[in-house]
Design a protein around this motif. Sequence first.
Motif, mmCIF file in Angstrom:
data_model
loop_
_atom_site.group_PDB
_atom_site.id
_atom_site.type_symbol
_atom_site.label_atom_id
_atom_site.label_comp_id
_atom_site.label_asym_id
_atom_site.label_seq_id
_atom_site.Cartn_x
_atom_site.Cartn_y
_atom_site.Cartn_z
ATOM 1 N N VAL A 99 -4.476 -67.806 3.386
ATOM 2 C CA VAL A 99 -4.981 -67.036 2.246
ATOM 3 C C VAL A 99 -5.927 -67.929 1.459
ATOM 4 C CG1 VAL A 99 -4.388 -65.696 0.186
ATOM 5 C CG2 VAL A 99 -2.772 -65.799 2.106
ATOM 6 N N LEU A 100 -7.156 -67.444 1.233
ATOM 7 C CA LEU A 100 -8.129 -68.214 0.451
ATOM 8 C C LEU A 100 -8.209 -67.644 -0.954
ATOM 9 C CD1 LEU A 100 -9.110 -68.770 3.441
ATOM 10 C CD2 LEU A 100 -11.327 -69.159 2.426
ATOM 11 N N THR A 101 -8.126 -68.503 -1.947
ATOM 12 C CA THR A 101 -8.217 -68.056 -3.341
ATOM 13 C C THR A 101 -9.260 -68.901 -4.069
ATOM 14 O OG1 THR A 101 -6.604 -69.625 -4.201
ATOM 15 C CG2 THR A 101 -5.725 -67.555 -3.372
ATOM 16 N N PRO A 102 -9.866 -68.352 -5.137
ATOM 17 C CA PRO A 102 -10.892 -69.142 -5.827
ATOM 18 C C PRO A 102 -10.321 -70.300 -6.643
ATOM 19 C CG PRO A 102 -10.583 -67.013 -6.915
ATOM 20 C CD PRO A 102 -9.751 -66.985 -5.669
ATOM 21 N N THR A 103 -9.115 -70.151 -7.174
ATOM 22 C CA THR A 103 -8.608 -71.175 -8.091
ATOM 23 C C THR A 103 -7.237 -71.683 -7.664
ATOM 24 O OG1 THR A 103 -7.497 -69.545 -9.478
ATOM 25 C CG2 THR A 103 -9.767 -70.106 -10.077
ATOM 26 N N ARG A 104 -6.931 -72.884 -8.196
ATOM 27 C CA ARG A 104 -5.634 -73.514 -7.975
ATOM 28 C C ARG A 104 -4.515 -72.599 -8.492
ATOM 29 N NH1 ARG A 104 -3.474 -78.004 -11.886
ATOM 30 N NH2 ARG A 104 -4.282 -76.441 -13.265
ATOM 31 N N GLU A 105 -4.765 -71.996 -9.692
ATOM 32 C CA GLU A 105 -3.726 -71.158 -10.298
ATOM 33 C C GLU A 105 -3.392 -69.977 -9.403
ATOM 34 O OE1 GLU A 105 -6.451 -72.149 -11.942
ATOM 35 O OE2 GLU A 105 -5.367 -73.714 -13.029
ATOM 36 N N LEU A 106 -4.457 -69.343 -8.885
ATOM 37 C CA LEU A 106 -4.193 -68.174 -8.046
ATOM 38 C C LEU A 106 -3.502 -68.604 -6.754
ATOM 39 C CD1 LEU A 106 -4.451 -65.104 -7.954
ATOM 40 C CD2 LEU A 106 -6.616 -65.367 -6.769
ATOM 41 N N ALA A 107 -3.887 -69.779 -6.211
ATOM 42 C CA ALA A 107 -3.246 -70.261 -4.979
ATOM 43 C C ALA A 107 -1.742 -70.421 -5.222
ATOM 44 C CB ALA A 107 -3.863 -71.586 -4.543
ATOM 45 N N ILE A 108 -1.393 -71.011 -6.349
ATOM 46 C CA ILE A 108 0.029 -71.236 -6.651
ATOM 47 C C ILE A 108 0.737 -69.896 -6.843
ATOM 48 C CG2 ILE A 108 1.624 -72.220 -8.357
ATOM 49 C CD1 ILE A 108 -0.498 -74.405 -8.829
ATOM 50 N N GLN A 109 0.068 -69.007 -7.585
ATOM 51 C CA GLN A 109 0.662 -67.695 -7.864
ATOM 52 C C GLN A 109 0.930 -66.911 -6.568
ATOM 53 O OE1 GLN A 109 -1.609 -65.940 -11.121
ATOM 54 N NE2 GLN A 109 -1.119 -63.925 -10.286
ATOM 55 N N VAL A 110 -0.074 -66.898 -5.683
ATOM 56 C CA VAL A 110 0.076 -66.143 -4.429
ATOM 57 C C VAL A 110 1.146 -66.801 -3.551
ATOM 58 C CG1 VAL A 110 -1.086 -65.490 -2.279
ATOM 59 C CG2 VAL A 110 -2.248 -65.151 -4.456
ATOM 60 N N ALA A 111 1.117 -68.140 -3.483
ATOM 61 C CA ALA A 111 2.109 -68.838 -2.654
ATOM 62 C C ALA A 111 3.514 -68.546 -3.178
ATOM 63 C CB ALA A 111 1.832 -70.338 -2.651
ATOM 64 N N ASN A 112 3.692 -68.575 -4.487
ATOM 65 C CA ASN A 112 5.016 -68.279 -5.053
ATOM 66 C C ASN A 112 5.449 -66.861 -4.709
ATOM 67 O OD1 ASN A 112 5.376 -70.760 -6.144
ATOM 68 N ND2 ASN A 112 4.646 -70.219 -8.191
ATOM 69 N N ALA A 113 4.500 -65.907 -4.840
ATOM 70 C CA ALA A 113 4.841 -64.519 -4.551
ATOM 71 C C ALA A 113 5.261 -64.380 -3.086
ATOM 72 C CB ALA A 113 3.659 -63.609 -4.868
ATOM 73 N N MET A 114 4.517 -65.027 -2.182
ATOM 74 C CA MET A 114 4.853 -64.891 -0.753
ATOM 75 C C MET A 114 6.192 -65.541 -0.459
ATOM 76 S SD MET A 114 1.268 -65.211 1.246
ATOM 77 C CE MET A 114 1.562 -64.120 2.612
ATOM 78 N N TYR A 115 6.421 -66.662 -1.112
ATOM 79 C CA TYR A 115 7.703 -67.348 -0.939
ATOM 80 C C TYR A 115 8.844 -66.438 -1.426
ATOM 81 C CZ TYR A 115 11.346 -70.815 -1.396
ATOM 82 O OH TYR A 115 12.523 -71.487 -1.284
ATOM 83 N N ASP A 116 8.613 -65.799 -2.580
ATOM 84 C CA ASP A 116 9.638 -64.908 -3.145
ATOM 85 C C ASP A 116 9.890 -63.695 -2.247
ATOM 86 O OD1 ASP A 116 10.104 -66.451 -5.358
ATOM 87 O OD2 ASP A 116 8.693 -65.375 -6.644
ATOM 88 N N TYR A 117 8.785 -63.064 -1.792
ATOM 89 C CA TYR A 117 8.977 -61.876 -0.954
ATOM 90 C C TYR A 117 9.618 -62.262 0.382
ATOM 91 C CZ TYR A 117 5.680 -59.725 -4.252
ATOM 92 O OH TYR A 117 5.072 -59.279 -5.385
ATOM 93 N N GLY A 118 9.369 -63.512 0.786
ATOM 94 C CA GLY A 118 9.910 -63.943 2.086
ATOM 95 C C GLY A 118 11.233 -64.676 1.945
ATOM 96 N N ARG A 119 11.887 -64.524 0.808
ATOM 97 C CA ARG A 119 13.098 -65.322 0.539
ATOM 98 C C ARG A 119 14.214 -65.094 1.554
ATOM 99 N NH1 ARG A 119 14.608 -62.571 -5.144
ATOM 100 N NH2 ARG A 119 16.142 -64.218 -5.277
ATOM 101 N N TYR A 120 14.305 -63.885 2.122
ATOM 102 C CA TYR A 120 15.350 -63.634 3.119
ATOM 103 C C TYR A 120 14.822 -63.814 4.549
ATOM 104 C CZ TYR A 120 17.696 -61.601 -0.908
ATOM 105 O OH TYR A 120 18.257 -61.416 -2.140
ATOM 106 N N SER A 121 13.542 -64.166 4.658
ATOM 107 C CA SER A 121 12.960 -64.278 5.993
ATOM 108 C C SER A 121 12.740 -65.737 6.384
ATOM 109 C CB SER A 121 11.618 -63.535 6.065
ATOM 110 O OG SER A 121 11.659 -62.351 5.321
ATOM 111 N N GLY A 122 13.006 -66.650 5.464
ATOM 112 C CA GLY A 122 12.872 -68.087 5.765
ATOM 113 C C GLY A 122 11.448 -68.519 6.038
ATOM 114 N N VAL A 123 10.504 -67.912 5.327
ATOM 115 C CA VAL A 123 9.095 -68.254 5.574
ATOM 116 C C VAL A 123 8.726 -69.567 4.869
ATOM 117 C CG1 VAL A 123 8.370 -66.787 3.644
ATOM 118 C CG2 VAL A 123 6.733 -67.383 5.395
ATOM 119 N N ARG A 124 7.876 -70.356 5.531
ATOM 120 C CA ARG A 124 7.437 -71.622 4.926
ATOM 121 C C ARG A 124 5.991 -71.459 4.440
ATOM 122 N NH1 ARG A 124 8.966 -74.769 10.179
ATOM 123 N NH2 ARG A 124 7.915 -72.877 10.852
#
Length: 557
Positions: A84-109
């Motif tokens: 996933v490409l994002t323009p800013t550091r903040e958005l990168a962190i936000q998107v990564a956190n969201a994906m981590y959260d949505y994938g919490r039961y799937s063991g995604v890294r």
Amino acid sequence: MINELKINELNEFTQLNLHPQLVQAVTDFGYTTPTPIQSAVIPVMLTGQDVIGQAQTGTGKTAAFSLPILHNLAAGQGHVQCLVLTPTRELAIQVANAMYDYGRYSGVRVLPVYGGQPYSRQIGRLKKGIDVVVGTPGRLLDLIRQKALDLKNVSTVVLDEADEMLSMGFIEDIESILNETSTDRQTALFSATLPPEIRHLANRYMREPHSFTIGGKKLTVAGVEQRYYLVNEADRLAALTRLFEIEPITSALIFARTRIGTSELANELTVRGFPAEALNGDMSQDARERVLNRFRHNQLKVLVATDVAARGLDIDDISHVFNYDLPDDPELYVHRVGRTGRAGKTGIAISLLTPREQGYLSKIEGFTKQKITRAPLPTVEDIQAYREAQLRERMSVWLQPGDCQQEYELVLRLTKDGYNPMEIAAAALKLVRADEKQRPIAPLSEVQEWSSKAKFNGKRSNGNGRSNSNSNNRSTDSHEKGMVRLSLSTGKADGIRVNHVVGTLAHYANIPGDSIGKILIDKQHTFVDVPEKFVGQVLAKTGAYRIGKQTITVKRA
Ligand code: AMP
């Protein structure tokens, strides 16, 4: 070719055929109904097809691409499957956190990568095996070049806030990154606006994408009084403070993209007697929420924001939008100005522009089909008369007999001390007006109209005091105090643009993009004003700068 698909609203996440672990995760977050972009995008992305979503932050676009990606991930592959490409550091962190959260039961890294963080940490994590990498283009390219990131087996690439990446000068980096991935990948592109460069990118790198437009609340400039004021570059702040004196502001949003920066502009306004705060990408989520809440509840009247920070800002009661400098793109103008005059209220949009930018107006007017009227800035006399009228009005409330009994008795005592009532009244008024001292009326230099021949013709100063002017203007465009002019070994002949220059210098030299001053693009060279304190840093990286495939050297001009 872009297909238009009718959006089929679904009521439940369970109807989307997502893995139960994913449905459980979104249920944990309290989501029960997919948002329109989720209903539209998830089924298409699940089948592996390409998608263009014209949607802003706040529409649920992150879950719209994250859920199908997580659904399609194969466990334990040991290589990066999604980027996933994002323009800013903040958005990168936000998107990564969201994906981590949505994938919490799937063991995604999931790993966010961005500039400013040590490489060793990111490289170490990549070596351990990561499924999804979310990052800013510059850092991603660096990791690719260092052979720390291999994208050959990536099956899905997401370009998030593509228009922002474009305006930050990342388009060629994005292309380089896409070229590192397999051509049979799935590509999803999300963008609030779709300027031609983004459409070209989509045409080149996407396969028959399904296209969706999701309006947040529809932004429009209808019903907004639109005015512009012509100023010299150096007088923007003076002009703004003059307007603040006489405009009936109840709540103002100022868009700034200048070297002075949002924080600095908010400070400058505050010390001049107009309390303001900044909203920008450097702020933590907490700080951002605090400022927004104060603004929302009218404890703070003036907010200075960048376009990115103001995305998704959902506030109805804004009386004034100020364009401290004009946005690059007419659509962005609508996004900014559409934030006033909402919910049936009237709004005022005010743009400050330099003579060089004047021609750009017709582009915006053509796009919005609305006229932006030129107005004269208030003169010193206008402001003094206005202040006096305000004072008279405030006083008239108390000038009813018997309404200020205590003060009347004080006046009596003062007259007994031998003071003349007229002088007492004048002294009292002087005290009342003491705060005006905090707001000296800033002088303005005379504006030279741009001659019609030399008038802007599609190119513009980017509002940062930067200009695309050619070498003929160099003598008049001399650099400012505290700035040093540097020369870059690239120019018009290489197709270079202002945002490329800002993007590459800011990225490789690690200096704030908004600290960069005037930019003059010659045929073979580019001249850039850089603050003295950053010159060493910029020169140290000569030879490391790249724009597209070109390596660029920098020296003192
Ligand atoms: P985004 O547009 O991706 O930044 O999402 C905006 C906000 O909406 C985030 O705080 C999400 O957690 C939230 N959100 C996303 N999808 C849903 C949904 N289906 N129901 C409720 N909230 C959601």
